[in-house]
Enzyme design. Structure first.
Site, mmCIF file in Angstrom:
data_model
loop_
_atom_site.group_PDB
_atom_site.id
_atom_site.type_symbol
_atom_site.label_atom_id
_atom_site.label_comp_id
_atom_site.label_asym_id
_atom_site.label_seq_id
_atom_site.Cartn_x
_atom_site.Cartn_y
_atom_site.Cartn_z
ATOM 1 N N TRP A 154 0.798 -1.223 0.000
ATOM 2 C CA TRP A 154 0.000 0.000 0.000
ATOM 3 C C TRP A 154 0.832 1.274 0.000
ATOM 4 O O TRP A 154 0.319 2.349 -0.288
ATOM 5 C CB TRP A 154 -0.925 0.027 1.235
ATOM 6 C CG TRP A 154 -0.217 -0.249 2.537
ATOM 7 C CD1 TRP A 154 -0.182 -1.429 3.202
ATOM 8 C CD2 TRP A 154 0.577 0.665 3.313
ATOM 9 N NE1 TRP A 154 0.578 -1.325 4.338
ATOM 10 C CE2 TRP A 154 1.053 -0.042 4.441
ATOM 11 C CE3 TRP A 154 0.919 2.002 3.177
ATOM 12 C CZ2 TRP A 154 1.863 0.538 5.410
ATOM 13 C CZ3 TRP A 154 1.729 2.596 4.144
ATOM 14 C CH2 TRP A 154 2.189 1.865 5.247
ATOM 15 N N ASN A 155 2.124 1.202 0.315
ATOM 16 C CA ASN A 155 2.863 2.449 0.556
ATOM 17 C C ASN A 155 3.215 3.218 -0.714
ATOM 18 O O ASN A 155 3.284 4.446 -0.696
ATOM 19 C CB ASN A 155 4.112 2.200 1.412
ATOM 20 C CG ASN A 155 5.030 1.136 0.843
ATOM 21 O OD1 ASN A 155 4.629 0.321 0.021
ATOM 22 N ND2 ASN A 155 6.265 1.136 1.294
ATOM 23 N N ARG A 163 6.218 -1.141 -11.455
ATOM 24 C CA ARG A 163 7.536 -1.767 -11.345
ATOM 25 C C ARG A 163 7.464 -3.266 -11.604
ATOM 26 O O ARG A 163 8.425 -3.875 -12.065
ATOM 27 C CB ARG A 163 8.135 -1.496 -9.958
ATOM 28 C CG ARG A 163 9.607 -1.881 -9.861
ATOM 29 C CD ARG A 163 10.290 -1.208 -8.695
ATOM 30 N NE ARG A 163 10.013 -1.843 -7.431
ATOM 31 C CZ ARG A 163 10.485 -1.405 -6.256
ATOM 32 N NH1 ARG A 163 11.223 -0.307 -6.207
ATOM 33 N NH2 ARG A 163 10.204 -2.039 -5.135
ATOM 34 N N LYS A 178 -2.572 -8.629 -7.422
ATOM 35 C CA LYS A 178 -3.330 -8.483 -6.177
ATOM 36 C C LYS A 178 -2.782 -7.287 -5.418
ATOM 37 O O LYS A 178 -1.752 -7.378 -4.743
ATOM 38 C CB LYS A 178 -3.245 -9.736 -5.303
ATOM 39 C CG LYS A 178 -4.262 -9.702 -4.145
ATOM 40 C CD LYS A 178 -3.823 -10.474 -2.933
ATOM 41 C CE LYS A 178 -2.852 -9.726 -2.087
ATOM 42 N NZ LYS A 178 -3.391 -8.460 -1.497
ATOM 43 N N SER A 233 6.204 -7.724 3.794
ATOM 44 C CA SER A 233 7.000 -8.048 4.969
ATOM 45 C C SER A 233 7.761 -9.357 4.782
ATOM 46 O O SER A 233 7.349 -10.243 4.033
ATOM 47 C CB SER A 233 6.102 -8.158 6.210
ATOM 48 O OG SER A 233 5.311 -9.331 6.142
ATOM 49 N N GLU A 254 10.764 -8.421 -2.624
ATOM 50 C CA GLU A 254 11.337 -7.241 -1.963
ATOM 51 C C GLU A 254 10.673 -7.184 -0.601
ATOM 52 O O GLU A 254 9.495 -6.843 -0.471
ATOM 53 C CB GLU A 254 11.075 -5.981 -2.791
ATOM 54 C CG GLU A 254 11.878 -4.786 -2.319
ATOM 55 C CD GLU A 254 11.023 -3.779 -1.577
ATOM 56 O OE1 GLU A 254 11.188 -3.691 -0.325
ATOM 57 O OE2 GLU A 254 10.217 -3.088 -2.193
ATOM 58 N N LEU A 255 11.455 -7.551 0.431
ATOM 59 C CA LEU A 255 10.887 -7.754 1.763
ATOM 60 C C LEU A 255 11.274 -6.623 2.711
ATOM 61 O O LEU A 255 11.552 -5.512 2.287
ATOM 62 C CB LEU A 255 11.324 -9.126 2.277
ATOM 63 C CG LEU A 255 10.984 -10.296 1.352
ATOM 64 C CD1 LEU A 255 11.519 -11.606 1.899
ATOM 65 C CD2 LEU A 255 9.486 -10.387 1.103
ATOM 66 N N CYS A 288 10.252 0.716 2.796
ATOM 67 C CA CYS A 288 11.149 -0.373 3.205
ATOM 68 C C CYS A 288 12.613 0.048 3.194
ATOM 69 O O CYS A 288 13.429 -0.558 3.875
ATOM 70 C CB CYS A 288 10.957 -1.587 2.291
ATOM 71 S SG CYS A 288 9.379 -2.407 2.507
ATOM 72 N N GLU A 385 11.372 -2.446 12.213
ATOM 73 C CA GLU A 385 11.161 -1.494 11.127
ATOM 74 C C GLU A 385 10.069 -0.511 11.551
ATOM 75 O O GLU A 385 8.916 -0.895 11.763
ATOM 76 C CB GLU A 385 10.748 -2.249 9.857
ATOM 77 C CG GLU A 385 10.739 -1.380 8.622
ATOM 78 C CD GLU A 385 10.495 -2.190 7.353
ATOM 79 O OE1 GLU A 385 10.793 -1.676 6.266
ATOM 80 O OE2 GLU A 385 10.015 -3.341 7.454
ATOM 81 N N SER A 445 16.166 4.913 -4.957
ATOM 82 C CA SER A 445 15.214 4.360 -5.924
ATOM 83 C C SER A 445 15.357 5.043 -7.278
ATOM 84 O O SER A 445 15.348 6.269 -7.378
ATOM 85 C CB SER A 445 13.783 4.542 -5.412
ATOM 86 O OG SER A 445 13.604 3.896 -4.176
#
Length: 483
Positions: A154-155, A163, A178, A233, A254-255, A288, A385, A445
């Protein structure tokens, strides 16, 4: 709001907008007010299966589509996104809270993935060589991996979609997307844009659901999905990896992150403070790769902390749609409570609050920009985090001490360092256990660069020249050649 009204609220399957099979809907709320923006279709496992079936049915035809055609669809989508910057920025601000200035920047960032991968689509290569014994020719081609399941957070609701979708389309893969249930509107708008750009039916399918586990697991175990790309996560990533094992699904992930930021004694403090503001406060700290642990040399720690606190205190907190807002709300009350609990724990263990640290009154999920110093080693904020606008500062004496502290984590997504010494810059960059390094900058980024981490921060890379590789398989053809 007109922008909300103009976005489809149904599932997008097989090129058409459809209600959920059960008729269920879920609420999309504005985190600045706590009020409902709209209801969108809430998919069931059966809806997920229909989406996969549509993607499977479209795969062969899409894989055979000329690369230039795929390229031009992405380029048209890029142009449409840029033309609708204001619409998409406001939509994003309403559903996830970031200020409009940041939302506009994300629209540009998101669009750039489509432009980048539109150019990569026509550069998928292979090769032919002669076998060492001279008897065979070794012909190597590259083919799309097949139907992909893409799960986005969501961020960064628009950019995380482009991407992943950009390289999948460029490679010739079909997609089930999703998006996060908190921010589905950006993804639904993106599906509409890609349809307008000429994407064939079934190539992209969008399934919004409040039952992620119930919808996703059967798809991963069903044998039709050949690629999973997940951003989220580490805890959820581990679960998905286990589910992918049954059918040996290719994965890229990408965690979580716990990014260190190191300010050495020879750093230009103007650059260091500015870089820290970017690394810490982009997207209200809900990133993240946000600076999570700030290590400052003892000789400059007091001045750095004072200057950073002044900059943080000057930021205007408010509704992202209001002019002049620098810091919008966090995504929800749980996110705000997490940040505040970490601050309270640090203070309980001896930390000093230079600015912020108090819950504001009134509606919304706001939290003030906060600077803490004197963080005790056992504080939860060191290992957790934060995902919020909280800067936690610790001090160090030696380079080795700083590197050891920075690497003392299971994560390795991003790291930042500030120094004017070239030897130190290269030496420390090589020793830091992170997939990305910000050297005298707080922004790593870039669509043209490989984004991703090491250790438990993920697998694979997104963006850059290697981003499309995640969606391609090698095929080797042996060709005997007679004398």
């Amino acid at each position: 709001m007109t922008v909300v009204q103009d976005v489809p609220k149904q599932l997008f399957i097989g090129g058409g907008w459809q209600d959920a099979e059960s008729g269920r809907t879920l609420s999309v709320d504005n985190p600045a007010t706590g009020e409902e923006l709209c209801q969108v279709a809430d998919a069931s496992p059966a809806d997920g299966r229909r989406a996969v079936e549509a993607a499977v049915a479209a795969q062969a035809g899409w894989a055979a589509t000329p690369p230039r055609v795929r390229s031009e669809i992405l380029r048209r989508a890029y142009d449409i996104i840029i033309a609708r910057t204001e619409f998409l920025a406001l939509l994003m601000t309403l559903e996830m809270g970031k200020p409009l200035t940041e939302a506009r920047a994300e629209v540009a960032y998101a669009a750039e993935f489509f432009r980048w991968f539109s150019e990569e689509a026509v550069r998928i290569d292979g090769g032919m060589t002669t076998a060492p014994d001279g008897r065979n020719r070794l012909l190597v081609t590259r083919q799309p991996v097949g139907p992909c399941l893409l799960i986005t957070p969501w961020n960064f609701p628009l950019a995380m979609g482009t991407r992943k979708i950009g390289p999948a389309i460029a490679a010739g893969c079909t997609i089930v997307l999703k998006p996060a249930p908190q921010t589905p509107l950006s993804s639904l708008a993106l599906a509409e844009i890609l349809t307008e750009a000429g994407l064939p039916e079934g190539v992209l399918n969008v399934v919004v659901t409040s039952d992620a586990a119930g919808v996703v697991e059967p798809l991963l175990r069903g044998g039709q999905i050949r690629k999973l790309s997940f951003t989220g996560s580490t805890q959820v990533g581990r679960i998905l990896l286990a589910q992918c094992a049954d059918t040996v699904i290719r994965t890229s992930m990408e965690l979580g992150g716990n990014a260190p930021l190191i300010v050495f004694d020879d750093a230009d403090l103007d650059v260091a403070v500015e870089g820290t503001m970017v690394a810490k406060m982009r997207n209200m700290g809900e990133s993240c790769c946000a600076a999570n642990r700030i290590y400052v040399h003892t000789s400059v720690a007091e001045e750095f902390a004072t200057r950073l606190a002044a900059r943080m205190a000057a930021l205007k907190v408010g509704d992202g749609t209001e002019p002049g807002t620098d810091v919008g709300p966090l995504i929800d009350i749980a996110g705000r409570s997490k940040a505040h609990d970490l601050v309270r724990d640090a203070v309980k263990r001896g930390a000093t609050v230079l600015t912020g640290g108090e819950l504001p009154e009134g509606p919304g999920c706001f939290y003030p920009p906060t600077v803490l110093t004197g963080i005790a080693p056992e504080s939860a904020i060191i290992e957790t985090e934060i995902f919020g606008p909280v800067a936690a500062i610790r001090t160090f004496e030696t380079e080795d001490e700083a590197i050891a502290a920075a690497n003392d984590t299971e994560f390795g997504l991003a790291a930042y360092l500030f120094t004017q010494n070239l030897d130190r810059a290269l030496r420390v960059s090589e020793r830091l256990e992170s997939g990305m390094i910000g050297l005298n900058t707080g922004l790593v980024s870039n669509p043209a660069a490989p984004f991703g981490g090491v250790k438990q921060s993920g697998l694979g890379r997104e963006g850059g020249r290697v981003g499309i590789d995640e969606f391609l398989e090698y095929k080797y053809i042996a060709v005997p050649v007679g004398a």
